[in-house]
Design an enzyme around this catalytic site. Sequence first.
Site, PDB file in Angstrom:
ATOM      1  N   GLY A   6     -40.945  32.008 -33.900  1.00 49.51           N
ATOM      2  CA  GLY A   6     -41.303  30.903 -34.648  1.00 49.51           C
ATOM      3  C   GLY A   6     -41.128  30.047 -36.065  1.00 49.51           C
ATOM      4  O   GLY A   6     -39.911  30.010 -36.307  1.00 49.51           O
ATOM      5  N   ALA A  81     -45.844  36.552 -37.518  1.00 51.34           N
ATOM      6  CA  ALA A  81     -46.954  36.188 -37.033  1.00 51.34           C
ATOM      7  C   ALA A  81     -48.482  35.891 -37.193  1.00 51.34           C
ATOM      8  O   ALA A  81     -49.198  36.286 -37.774  1.00 51.34           O
ATOM      9  CB  ALA A  81     -47.049  37.439 -36.085  1.00 51.34           C
ATOM     10  N   GLY A 141     -62.850  22.953 -39.602  1.00 45.71           N
ATOM     11  CA  GLY A 141     -62.431  23.433 -37.956  1.00 45.71           C
ATOM     12  C   GLY A 141     -62.272  24.983 -38.031  1.00 45.71           C
ATOM     13  O   GLY A 141     -61.656  25.138 -36.547  1.00 45.71           O
ATOM     14  N   TYR A 145     -59.366  31.007 -38.128  1.00 47.43           N
ATOM     15  CA  TYR A 145     -58.323  31.260 -39.685  1.00 47.43           C
ATOM     16  C   TYR A 145     -58.203  31.422 -40.857  1.00 47.43           C
ATOM     17  O   TYR A 145     -57.868  32.037 -41.519  1.00 47.43           O
ATOM     18  CB  TYR A 145     -57.714  29.650 -39.054  1.00 47.43           C
ATOM     19  CG  TYR A 145     -56.130  29.902 -39.967  1.00 47.43           C
ATOM     20  CD1 TYR A 145     -54.802  30.269 -38.981  1.00 47.43           C
ATOM     21  CD2 TYR A 145     -55.242  28.587 -40.691  1.00 47.43           C
ATOM     22  CE1 TYR A 145     -53.786  30.058 -39.031  1.00 47.43           C
ATOM     23  CE2 TYR A 145     -54.282  28.511 -40.551  1.00 47.43           C
ATOM     24  CZ  TYR A 145     -53.622  29.688 -40.138  1.00 47.43           C
ATOM     25  OH  TYR A 145     -52.139  29.563 -40.868  1.00 47.43           O
ATOM     26  N   PRO A 175     -48.586  28.965 -47.698  1.00 48.14           N
ATOM     27  CA  PRO A 175     -47.878  27.175 -47.884  1.00 48.14           C
ATOM     28  C   PRO A 175     -49.225  26.049 -47.675  1.00 48.14           C
ATOM     29  O   PRO A 175     -49.910  26.735 -46.328  1.00 48.14           O
ATOM     30  CB  PRO A 175     -47.311  28.018 -46.221  1.00 48.14           C
ATOM     31  CG  PRO A 175     -46.950  29.492 -46.008  1.00 48.14           C
ATOM     32  CD  PRO A 175     -48.380  30.350 -46.885  1.00 48.14           C
ATOM     33  N   TYR A 177     -49.580  22.436 -46.070  1.00 47.20           N
ATOM     34  CA  TYR A 177     -48.609  22.158 -45.083  1.00 47.20           C
ATOM     35  C   TYR A 177     -47.103  21.773 -44.362  1.00 47.20           C
ATOM     36  O   TYR A 177     -46.943  21.270 -45.006  1.00 47.20           O
ATOM     37  CB  TYR A 177     -49.282  20.175 -44.553  1.00 47.20           C
ATOM     38  CG  TYR A 177     -51.181  20.725 -44.010  1.00 47.20           C
ATOM     39  CD1 TYR A 177     -51.126  20.958 -42.545  1.00 47.20           C
ATOM     40  CD2 TYR A 177     -51.970  20.387 -45.272  1.00 47.20           C
ATOM     41  CE1 TYR A 177     -53.210  21.194 -42.758  1.00 47.20           C
ATOM     42  CE2 TYR A 177     -53.552  20.874 -45.317  1.00 47.20           C
ATOM     43  CZ  TYR A 177     -53.534  21.230 -44.354  1.00 47.20           C
ATOM     44  OH  TYR A 177     -54.822  21.333 -43.567  1.00 47.20           O
TER      45      TYR A 177
HETATM   46  P1  NDP Z   1     -44.861  29.248 -34.706  1.00 47.29           P
HETATM   47  O1  NDP Z   1     -46.590  29.332 -33.796  1.00 47.29           O
HETATM   48  O2  NDP Z   1     -43.739  28.525 -34.556  1.00 47.29           O
HETATM   49  O3  NDP Z   1     -45.430  30.805 -35.107  1.00 47.29           O
HETATM   50  C1  NDP Z   1     -45.726  31.393 -34.698  1.00 47.29           C
HETATM   51  C2  NDP Z   1     -45.323  33.317 -34.527  1.00 47.29           C
HETATM   52  O4  NDP Z   1     -46.345  34.503 -34.511  1.00 47.29           O
HETATM   53  C3  NDP Z   1     -44.280  32.892 -33.159  1.00 47.29           C
HETATM   54  O5  NDP Z   1     -43.149  33.694 -33.293  1.00 47.29           O
HETATM   55  C4  NDP Z   1     -45.159  33.682 -31.939  1.00 47.29           C
HETATM   56  O6  NDP Z   1     -44.623  34.948 -30.906  1.00 47.29           O
HETATM   57  C5  NDP Z   1     -45.738  34.377 -33.383  1.00 47.29           C
HETATM   58  N1  NDP Z   1     -46.869  35.634 -32.605  1.00 47.29           N
HETATM   59  C6  NDP Z   1     -48.664  34.999 -32.175  1.00 47.29           C
HETATM   60  N2  NDP Z   1     -48.990  35.546 -31.596  1.00 47.29           N
HETATM   61  C7  NDP Z   1     -47.986  36.788 -31.880  1.00 47.29           C
HETATM   62  C8  NDP Z   1     -48.537  37.678 -31.562  1.00 47.29           C
HETATM   63  N3  NDP Z   1     -49.429  38.683 -30.989  1.00 47.29           N
HETATM   64  N4  NDP Z   1     -48.169  39.316 -31.648  1.00 47.29           N
HETATM   65  C9  NDP Z   1     -47.187  38.835 -32.354  1.00 47.29           C
HETATM   66  N5  NDP Z   1     -46.810  37.773 -32.401  1.00 47.29           N
HETATM   67  C10 NDP Z   1     -47.424  36.448 -32.339  1.00 47.29           C
HETATM   68  O7  NDP Z   1     -45.832  29.064 -36.088  1.00 47.29           O
HETATM   69  P2  NDP Z   1     -45.072  29.110 -37.130  1.00 47.29           P
HETATM   70  O8  NDP Z   1     -44.137  28.851 -37.785  1.00 47.29           O
HETATM   71  O9  NDP Z   1     -46.027  27.140 -38.287  1.00 47.29           O
HETATM   72  O10 NDP Z   1     -46.342  29.735 -38.500  1.00 47.29           O
HETATM   73  C11 NDP Z   1     -46.247  30.885 -39.330  1.00 47.29           C
HETATM   74  C12 NDP Z   1     -46.859  31.487 -40.347  1.00 47.29           C
HETATM   75  O11 NDP Z   1     -47.201  30.800 -41.076  1.00 47.29           O
HETATM   76  C13 NDP Z   1     -48.640  31.543 -39.277  1.00 47.29           C
HETATM   77  O12 NDP Z   1     -48.732  32.522 -39.706  1.00 47.29           O
HETATM   78  C14 NDP Z   1     -49.756  30.820 -39.603  1.00 47.29           C
HETATM   79  O13 NDP Z   1     -50.715  30.636 -39.818  1.00 47.29           O
HETATM   80  C15 NDP Z   1     -48.896  30.680 -41.282  1.00 47.29           C
HETATM   81  N6  NDP Z   1     -49.248  28.559 -41.552  1.00 47.29           N
HETATM   82  C16 NDP Z   1     -48.062  28.097 -41.143  1.00 47.29           C
HETATM   83  C17 NDP Z   1     -48.189  26.868 -41.823  1.00 47.29           C
HETATM   84  C18 NDP Z   1     -47.801  25.400 -40.912  1.00 47.29           C
HETATM   85  O14 NDP Z   1     -47.822  23.952 -41.567  1.00 47.29           O
HETATM   86  N7  NDP Z   1     -47.103  26.012 -39.560  1.00 47.29           N
HETATM   87  C19 NDP Z   1     -49.238  26.541 -43.146  1.00 47.29           C
HETATM   88  C20 NDP Z   1     -49.734  27.466 -43.692  1.00 47.29           C
HETATM   89  C21 NDP Z   1     -49.494  28.896 -42.749  1.00 47.29           C
HETATM   90  P3  NDP Z   1     -43.908  34.525 -29.512  1.00 47.29           P
HETATM   91  O15 NDP Z   1     -43.661  32.494 -30.028  1.00 47.29           O
HETATM   92  O16 NDP Z   1     -42.642  34.834 -29.350  1.00 47.29           O
HETATM   93  O17 NDP Z   1     -45.192  34.877 -28.738  1.00 47.29           O
END
Ligand code: NDP
Length: 223
Positions: A6, A81, A141, A145, A175, A177
Amino acid sequence: VTGGSGAIGAAICRQLAGDGFAVIVHANRNLDAAEQLAADLRAEGREAEAVQFDVTDATATKTALDKLLETGPIQVLVNNAGIHDDAVFPGMSAEQWHRVIDVSLGGFFNVTQPLTMPMIRTRWGRIITISSIAAITGNRGQVNYSAAKAGMIGFTKALAQEGASKGITVNCVCPGYIDTEMVAAVPEEVLKKIIAGIPVGRLGKAEEIASTVSFLASDGSGF
Ligand code: NDP
């Protein structure tokens, strides 16, 4: 780095590889992205490999981690994740509740537990978890989470007390946003209001989270 496929996870993998760590880029559904990133890092002379498992599947996770541990302990774990599945609470289904809790909190346990003892034996380790500002402020909402992410903070604080005397620090990054697809899904009007409330007046960058993780993974964060 769980969720290395991700946006934020990939930035963390790039940063840690640049810091000199051999990086394991984890994916669930998007193994191609993890493999591509690992290949790019190797092409830059870094050490990287990709691995795939669903963190909610305790058996699959343990099997994959045991295989990785055959070559030695994993010294730095980044629990990144995570998913969100938003709904205002009266309309939130039990499936939405469990799905989000299972990935963030269940996954946190499933990944961290098998790695802890090998880390303890080396008397040095770093466990870093990506929680969220939603854990601290709550978010409309996002009852599921916010609960999952707040649970990660409690987990972190308790495990930090267990790990400290063994050279293992345990920290959470929360983090705000970040400019990622997760945030791009927010309606424009809502996003404008969110940005207006951010003191620096912009979204964060994944690289800014990665540099915080880099510090927490270093010797410099031993205290
Ligand atoms: P992404 O959606 O880009 O990435 C999420 C990642 O989690 C992917 O690599 C996905 O793997 C993995 N994942 C999801 N479900 C599973 C599962 N069941 N088993 C294993 N891996 C899993 O999100 P972000 O990069 O934006 O976010 C990363 C982290 O940061 C998250 O925990 C999110 O909650 C947190 N966060 C994000 C913020 C934001 O603004 N974006 C703000 C605050 C926190 P795959 O795609 O290969 O399935």
